[in-house]
Scaffold this active site. Sequence first.
Site, mmCIF file in Angstrom:
data_model
loop_
_atom_site.group_PDB
_atom_site.id
_atom_site.type_symbol
_atom_site.label_atom_id
_atom_site.label_comp_id
_atom_site.label_asym_id
_atom_site.label_seq_id
_atom_site.Cartn_x
_atom_site.Cartn_y
_atom_site.Cartn_z
ATOM 1 N N CYS A 33 -14.243 0.933 5.739
ATOM 2 C CA CYS A 33 -14.132 -0.433 5.352
ATOM 3 C C CYS A 33 -13.286 -1.111 6.156
ATOM 4 C CB CYS A 33 -13.468 -0.250 4.034
ATOM 5 S SG CYS A 33 -12.987 -1.929 3.026
ATOM 6 N N CYS A 50 -10.391 5.050 -1.935
ATOM 7 C CA CYS A 50 -10.434 4.233 -0.694
ATOM 8 C C CYS A 50 -8.869 4.367 -0.304
ATOM 9 C CB CYS A 50 -10.703 2.955 -0.695
ATOM 10 S SG CYS A 50 -10.688 2.043 0.702
ATOM 11 N N ARG A 59 -17.412 -7.613 0.686
ATOM 12 C CA ARG A 59 -16.673 -7.789 -0.332
ATOM 13 C C ARG A 59 -15.798 -9.209 -0.210
ATOM 14 N NH1 ARG A 59 -14.580 -3.578 -2.401
ATOM 15 N NH2 ARG A 59 -14.162 -2.282 -0.399
ATOM 16 N N CYS A 100 7.283 -2.687 6.144
ATOM 17 C CA CYS A 100 6.318 -2.244 7.105
ATOM 18 C C CYS A 100 6.970 -2.609 8.597
ATOM 19 C CB CYS A 100 5.148 -2.765 6.953
ATOM 20 S SG CYS A 100 4.037 -2.171 8.256
ATOM 21 N N CYS A 140 2.536 -8.452 11.408
ATOM 22 C CA CYS A 140 1.214 -9.088 10.949
ATOM 23 C C CYS A 140 1.670 -10.461 10.464
ATOM 24 C CB CYS A 140 0.421 -8.235 10.158
ATOM 25 S SG CYS A 140 0.147 -6.628 10.610
ATOM 26 N N CYS A 200 1.449 -11.221 6.355
ATOM 27 C CA CYS A 200 1.801 -10.217 5.404
ATOM 28 C C CYS A 200 3.141 -10.237 4.684
ATOM 29 C CB CYS A 200 1.594 -8.795 5.971
ATOM 30 S SG CYS A 200 1.548 -7.430 4.903
ATOM 31 N N CYS A 235 -8.142 1.984 -4.571
ATOM 32 C CA CYS A 235 -7.859 1.756 -3.064
ATOM 33 C C CYS A 235 -6.569 1.929 -3.406
ATOM 34 C CB CYS A 235 -8.560 0.550 -2.501
ATOM 35 S SG CYS A 235 -7.985 0.184 -0.897
#
Length: 343
Positions: A193, A133, A265, A58, A62, A65, A102
Amino acid sequence: MVAIDALPRHDWTLAQIEALFELPFTELVFRAAETHRVWFDPTEVQLSQLLSVKTGGCAENCGYCSQSQHFETGVPASKLMDATSVIAAAMDAKAGGAQRFCMGAAWRDLKDRDVPKVAAMISGVKALGLETCATLGMLTKPQAQALKDAGLDYYNHNLDTGPDYYDKVVTTRTYQDRLDTLEAVREVGMSTCCGGIVGMGETRTDRAGLLHALATLPAHPDSLPINDLMPIPGTPLGGSQAVDGFEFVRMIAVARIVCPKTVVRLSAGREHMSRELQALCFMAGANSMFIGGKLLTTSNPDKDTDAALMADLGMKPMTMGVAAPSISNHHRRHAHAVTGVSG
Ligand code: SAM
Ligand code: DTB
Ligand code: SF4
């Protein structure tokens, strides 16, 4: 009549949310549990299962991550899965008790060329009778519309932390970028979400800042994941100190109070939590979790462990088709009985 304290509000101030964090622990959890009972059956938990449909490589940085190409984490980049394999995984998830499936992709943003492939996954999963999702990075409004048309029920896009701490965690995008995608999702009528992560070195004020950002959105998120950081060796946050369990429960409890009708959640990090800590989270208003042995790239409690936890707590899967929770007479009476306040 619903207890005044439990009505959704969009005018929370940061100071009010910080004050909730400062309440004595048992008082905070009691208030959250009261609110929980106004809108939900507290014995029910919504069950979702994740699949990483495109892993690693990616472009974003972040700091938490495993999938960023900026860090050496040992997670190899792979191509987008084909729809048939994704649908097969969704069938397994359904057989294991998942209610929502998801699909996550390690993308900065969705490319138009990938929309038909993702749409095929979504429509195939939806056809199984699962809620759908996806979390695919930034979206434009036409892309959000295309996903909705394919049968997407929820879009996950986290704000992750408070606005003042955001650039300590990621610098390849802004808070406003996240808010813009959330707006596109809302505008096409898809459910949102949106939540964040605890344990990235942030202060209580930053945590309150995240919940303030969420509670003052034009519409509260439909689902609000609170992740406990899964520390990933090789990432800037891989050596972060774990957050105290009581502090994590406070985050759940305040989320429940400021977004009373939202499904909260208990997200990443359960693997490192005791059964008792998880039970406290449910007591404090969490009513959703990920099941299946894996999250995206990290592990999650296995099926048998979770089945035993739910049985021991007397909890059952959430009644489906309750996207916008309605208040039963039982819950109304309960709200009166415990607060004596009605509005
Ligand atoms: N690339 C998309 C995005 O960032 O929106 C979707 C996938 S991303 C992995 C989804 C969310 O997972 C992040 O926003 C973050 O809140 C959560 N997450 C990622 N890595 C995590 C970790 N190590 N521990 C806890 N939560 C994590
Ligand atoms: C969310 O808030 N948590 C999930 C889901 N949304 C996509 C992801 C958790 C990922 C945990 C780290 C990993 O497995 O890579
Ligand atoms: Fe990419 Fe999402 Fe990981 Fe950030 S959290 S690096 S956007 S996969």
